[in-house]
Each structure stands twice: as structure tokens, then as C-alpha cells.
Design a protein around this motif. Structure first.
Motif, PDB file in Angstrom:
ATOM      1  N   THR A   1       0.834  -1.196   0.000  1.00 54.06           N
ATOM      2  CA  THR A   1       0.000   0.000   0.000  1.00 54.06           C
ATOM      3  C   THR A   1       0.869   1.246   0.000  1.00 54.06           C
ATOM      4  O   THR A   1       2.060   1.199   0.317  1.00 54.06           O
ATOM      5  N   ASP A   2       0.274   2.374  -0.355  1.00 52.13           N
ATOM      6  CA  ASP A   2       0.933   3.680  -0.248  1.00 52.13           C
ATOM      7  C   ASP A   2       2.212   3.765  -1.065  1.00 52.13           C
ATOM      8  O   ASP A   2       3.168   4.432  -0.667  1.00 52.13           O
ATOM      9  N   GLY A   3       2.249   3.079  -2.209  1.00 51.14           N
ATOM     10  CA  GLY A   3       3.423   3.144  -3.071  1.00 51.14           C
ATOM     11  C   GLY A   3       4.575   2.252  -2.658  1.00 51.14           C
ATOM     12  O   GLY A   3       5.663   2.350  -3.228  1.00 51.14           O
ATOM     13  N   ALA A   4       4.358   1.363  -1.695  1.00 51.59           N
ATOM     14  CA  ALA A   4       5.402   0.426  -1.277  1.00 51.59           C
ATOM     15  C   ALA A   4       5.296  -0.867  -2.068  1.00 51.59           C
ATOM     16  O   ALA A   4       4.229  -1.230  -2.565  1.00 51.59           O
ATOM     17  N   TRP A   5       6.411  -1.576  -2.185  1.00 54.13           N
ATOM     18  CA  TRP A   5       6.421  -2.881  -2.858  1.00 54.13           C
ATOM     19  C   TRP A   5       7.592  -3.699  -2.331  1.00 54.13           C
ATOM     20  O   TRP A   5       8.523  -3.170  -1.730  1.00 54.13           O
TER      21      TRP A   5
ATOM     22  N   GLY B   1      11.080  -1.739  -1.633  1.00 46.36           N
ATOM     23  CA  GLY B   1      11.252  -0.538  -2.421  1.00 46.36           C
ATOM     24  C   GLY B   1      10.060   0.399  -2.360  1.00 46.36           C
ATOM     25  O   GLY B   1       9.089   0.173  -1.641  1.00 46.36           O
ATOM     26  N   GLY B   2      10.141   1.463  -3.178  1.00 48.75           N
ATOM     27  CA  GLY B   2       9.117   2.487  -3.145  1.00 48.75           C
ATOM     28  C   GLY B   2       9.113   3.177  -1.791  1.00 48.75           C
ATOM     29  O   GLY B   2      10.154   3.499  -1.230  1.00 48.75           O
ATOM     30  N   SER B   3       7.930   3.366  -1.235  1.00 54.52           N
ATOM     31  CA  SER B   3       7.805   4.026   0.073  1.00 54.52           C
ATOM     32  C   SER B   3       7.925   3.062   1.237  1.00 54.52           C
ATOM     33  O   SER B   3       7.605   3.422   2.374  1.00 54.52           O
ATOM     34  N   CYS B   4       8.393   1.830   1.006  1.00 58.70           N
ATOM     35  CA  CYS B   4       8.310   0.764   2.005  1.00 58.70           C
ATOM     36  C   CYS B   4       8.953   1.160   3.340  1.00 58.70           C
ATOM     37  O   CYS B   4       8.399   0.875   4.406  1.00 58.70           O
TER      38      CYS B   4
END
Length: 209
Positions: free
Chosen positions: A31-35, A177-180
Motif C-alpha cells: 500500500t501507499d506506493g510500497a512494494w 522498495g518504493g515508500s516501504c
């Protein structure tokens, strides 16, 4: 509790190296741009790498302030900055392969290497995100390769919620990655059953801890 390290029956070739990434990597959106990206069994010869790192890395214990007291960090540690030679030739090979795969993506390239030795099920790391430095306000990536006995890595949204569980060991790769690091937390929980040792190899970009 401690159990002896048991080598993987799948790691029989004994020839150290990195496997392919590309289509072998499975992306799981959060969620929220995390991956997260998962690549099971990425390192070949992972069990022999575990033996070498256990023997050759100058492991040390740390103590940290926790609330109103100083406590032992429940694992052994060693950090290598980007200008320091790494303790095994497979580690710079793995970093190069990751940097080629993730070239040009937010959070790349990887520059530093952190190592953690979880000696048994009593060693752990509490819920946290790597938010020291750029990870507090930018999308970053943290790649973790696990060698030794598989241990569960848990992820959950920052502030609590349903957790995801991945058993990682014997050369498995996870990339967050991302916002994680800003929007999710991760942990290695304590285990009550006898558990062998595990080494976590963490590759991070510059100014991310």
C-alpha cells in the motif's frame, strides 16, 4: 534456543554465484506506493557463503539506549561503508548484479553493506523501517539476502495492521522498495523453538540506514 545449522538439500552444487534476476523476480505491490520483490534461492553456494562469513567477518555486539536503560542488541553486527573492502568476493558480485537490475530506478544504486548474525531464535530485530537519512523522506530500496537457517521476516503497515510473513534463508533475496521504509515496518521475531543461525546481508543506497 540454539540448533545446529542444517545445509539446504537444494544447494548441492557448492559453486558460489548469483542467479538471474529479470523474470525470476516476483513483485508484490503493497500500500501507499510500497512494494517488495522476491527471488528465492538467488545465491548458489549460499551455505558455503554462510560458513565463510560466520568465520571471517569481525562480528561485534552493540548496546543501545532503549527507553530509560541500555540493553544488548540481540544479534551480532558488522557494517561496511562504500569504500571498505567486503569480506567475500560474492558480496560485491551480488551488489553489481542488483545495481544492474535496478539501474535508473528510484532508490538505486546500492552502495553499503550491513551484516547481521542471528545466532539462534533468541536473536531478533524489532519492528522498524530504515528511516535514518534519505529513507525518512525519499523512496529508497533495501535489498536483503539471507543465508543460513530460514527465519521469518514480517512486514506490516507503519503503525500496525495485518502482517505479511516470508521465510528467508539459503540464498533467498527480498528487496523492499518504493515508500516501504517510510510507510511499512519489518521485523525478525524471536522464536521459541530450537533454531539454527542465520546471516542477513543488507545492501543499501548511500545515506540510508
Amino acid at each position: 534456543m540454539t540448533a545446529g545449522f542444517q545445509a539446504s538439500l537444494l544447494d548441492l552444487d557448492g559453486e558460489p554465484g548469483v542467479g538471474p534476476l529479470g523474470a525470476a523476480v516476483r513483485r508484490i505491490p503493497l500500500t501507499d506506493g510500497a512494494w517488495i520483490d522476491l527471488r528465492p534461492g538467488w545465491l548458489t553456494g549460499a551455505d558455503s557463503l554462510f560458513d565463510r562469513l560466520s568465520r571471517d567477518v569481525p562480528w561485534h555486539a552493540e548496546r543501545r539506549h532503549m527507553y530509560d536503560r541500555v540493553v544488548d542488541v540481540p544479534r551480532l553486527l558488522k557494517f561496511y561503508d562504500e569504500d571498505e573492502p567486503l569480506p567475500d568476493p560474492l558480496l560485491p558480485e551480488a551488489m553489481r548484479a542488483l545495481n544492474e537490475h535496478y539501474a535508473g530506478r528510484p532508490g538505486a544504486p546500492f552502495r553499503t553493506t550491513g551484516l547481521c548474525l542471528y545466532r539462534d531464535g533468541r536473536d531478533s530485530v524489532a519492528w522498524h523501517g530504515d528511516r535514518i537519512g534519505r529513507g525518512a523522506h525519499e523512496d529508497t530500496m533495501v535489498a536483503i539476502v539471507s543465508v543460513g537457517t530460514p527465519r521469518p521476516l514480517l512486514l506490516r503497515p507503519r503503525g500496525g495492521g495485518h502482517s505479511l510473513r516470508h521465510e528467508l534463508g539459503h540464498g533467498d533475496l527480498i528487496v523492499m522498495g518504493g515508500s516501504c521504509q517510510r510507510t511499512w515496518d519489518h521485523s525478525i521475531p524471536k522464536l521459541s523453538r530450537p533454531t539454527g543461525p542465520r546471516i542477513s546481508i543488507q545492501f543499501r543506497p548511500r545515506d540510508v540506514r
